[in-house]
Enzyme design. Structure first.
Site, PDB file in Angstrom:
ATOM      1  N   SER A 222      74.363  74.446  71.169  1.00  0.00           N
ATOM      2  CA  SER A 222      74.504  75.500  70.168  1.00  0.00           C
ATOM      3  C   SER A 222      75.987  75.698  69.796  1.00  0.00           C
ATOM      4  CB  SER A 222      73.869  76.794  70.684  1.00  0.00           C
ATOM      5  OG  SER A 222      73.830  77.783  69.682  1.00  0.00           O
TER       6      SER A 222
ATOM      7  N   ASP B 263      63.654  74.929  65.450  1.00  0.00           N
ATOM      8  CA  ASP B 263      64.863  75.759  65.508  1.00  0.00           C
ATOM      9  C   ASP B 263      65.152  76.378  64.142  1.00  0.00           C
ATOM     10  OD1 ASP B 263      67.218  76.958  66.211  1.00  0.00           O
ATOM     11  OD2 ASP B 263      68.334  75.104  66.547  1.00  0.00           O
TER      12      ASP B 263
ATOM     13  N   HIS C 157      65.243  77.373  69.157  1.00  0.00           N
ATOM     14  CA  HIS C 157      66.623  77.140  69.576  1.00  0.00           C
ATOM     15  C   HIS C 157      66.747  77.017  71.097  1.00  0.00           C
ATOM     16  CE1 HIS C 157      70.839  77.002  68.556  1.00  0.00           C
ATOM     17  NE2 HIS C 157      71.139  77.974  69.388  1.00  0.00           N
TER      18      HIS C 157
END
Length: 348
Positions: free
Chosen positions: A141, A287, A320
């Site tokens: 991320s 995501d 995510h």
């Protein structure tokens, strides 16, 4: 059992890319495994926006499924370093640190740092640890931004990059920073960010809890709770709230703002051709933060810049959070990439 060591690296006189310097620099970090005699078996792990450096060693480690003896990132061979990013909350220098010039926490006066500053602080840490070469920089991320920055700024010190649920450019704009400030400034104890010594920070705590619940939902974490505990909405909300309260007790509202500022300024696309090492780019099918629609343009850009890049999509319903929750769905791809492209010499 995988054992880790956790400590804080201290340095001083740290220059910042936008000018000025930090008189004191502290970087909290953990290590797993043993560095080899040639000091070239390092793997640097970079965490997400609101996460920390505890990536492995027990069930709380957010990458515990892939870091450890015999796992994809095999600590029998690799020396793994996970560093809390500059500006964060979990031990590294950030807004809650004492400003030597004033004797009080920096708060919102903390310098306008960049992703490059975060990477440069990691370089100091690795020099301190004696790591000469990194097998890979792996970023999850927000940490994927750091991995890309490593490739642009320090390709000569690394052998590969793995960017996971991330992108070469940060999400959002100045409005996302303004929204964070507005969220907390509504609290009477906010005091323009100097809320640390207030007797009652209940409003800020509640705002952090609400922020975290919204974030976990955006990340798809409620799907994991539903999978584990069923469809009952009250049970799902209770678990999300408990997780969020635990996080809110630790995280600094000012760090959210400082790190968000850094992320919206991040864009290494004009310098992408500086990357001279193989790249594995991983996204999650569901995501919503860095959707798989990013893949086509990114891979075209990598190809046009003569980067030896590979793409892999995690087939997961966990959005995510897929790299941590569904680690088994991409661990083999990671292991294969490291084996093929790290050119690791497995020395004791």
């Amino acid at each position: 059992m995988l054992l880790s060591t956790s400590t804080i690296y201290k340095s001083n006189d740290f220059p910042l890319e936008k000018g000025g310097r930090l008189t004191d620099l502290e970087i909290a970090y953990e290590t797993y495994g043993i560095i080899n005699k040639d000091r070239d078996n390092g793997v640097l792990i970079c965490h997400g926006y609101t996460n920390n450096q505890h990536a492995a060693g027990d069930k709380l480690g957010w990458y515990s499924g892939i870091i450890g003896p015999g796992k994809a990132i095999d600590t029998n061979h690799y020396y793994v370093i996970t560093a809390n990013m500059l500006g964060s909350t979990y031990g590294s220098t950030g807004p809650a640190s004492i400003n030597p010039a004033s004797g009080i926490p920096y708060g919102l006066s903390f310098p306008d740092i960049t992703i490059g500053d975060m990477v440069n602080s990691q370089v100091r840490l690795l020099d301190h640890l004696g790591v000469k070469k990194l097998i890979a920089v792996i970023g999850n991320s927000f940490g994927g931004h750091l991995a890309f920055q490593w490739g642009v700024s320090y390709s000569e010190r690394i052998k590969s990059i793995i960017s996971v649920v991330s992108a070469p450019k940060g999400n959002g704009d100045q409005s996302s920073v303004d929204n964070l400030i507005n969220r907390f400034s509504k609290c009477s104890e906010w005091n323009n960010g100097q809320y640390y010594n207030q007797e009652n920070n209940s409003c800020i705590f509640e705002k952090l809890v609400k922020y975290r619940i919204d974030t976990l939902r955006k990340y798809g974490y409620h799907n994991k709770i539903r999978e584990d505990f069923g469809e009952d909405k009250e049970i799902i909300n209770e678990h999300l709230t408990n997780l969020s309260k635990s996080w809110a007790k630790q995280f600094d509202a000012n760090s959210l703002i400082v790190l968000r500022k850094a992320s919206i300024q991040f864009d290494i696309r004009p310098m992408i051709s500086n990357i001279q090492v193989p790249l594995l780019y991983i996204l999650s099918r569901t995501d919503k933060v860095f959707p798989t629609s990013f893949a086509k343009k990114s891979m075209e850009m990598f190809k046009n810049s003569s980067i030896d890049a590979f793409f892999y999509e995690i087939d997961s319903d966990n959005g995510h959070r897929a790299p941590s929750i569904d680690w088994h769905k991409w661990a083999d791809e990671l292991k294969k990439f490291l084996k093929q492209h790290s050119l690791l010499s497995l020395k004791a």
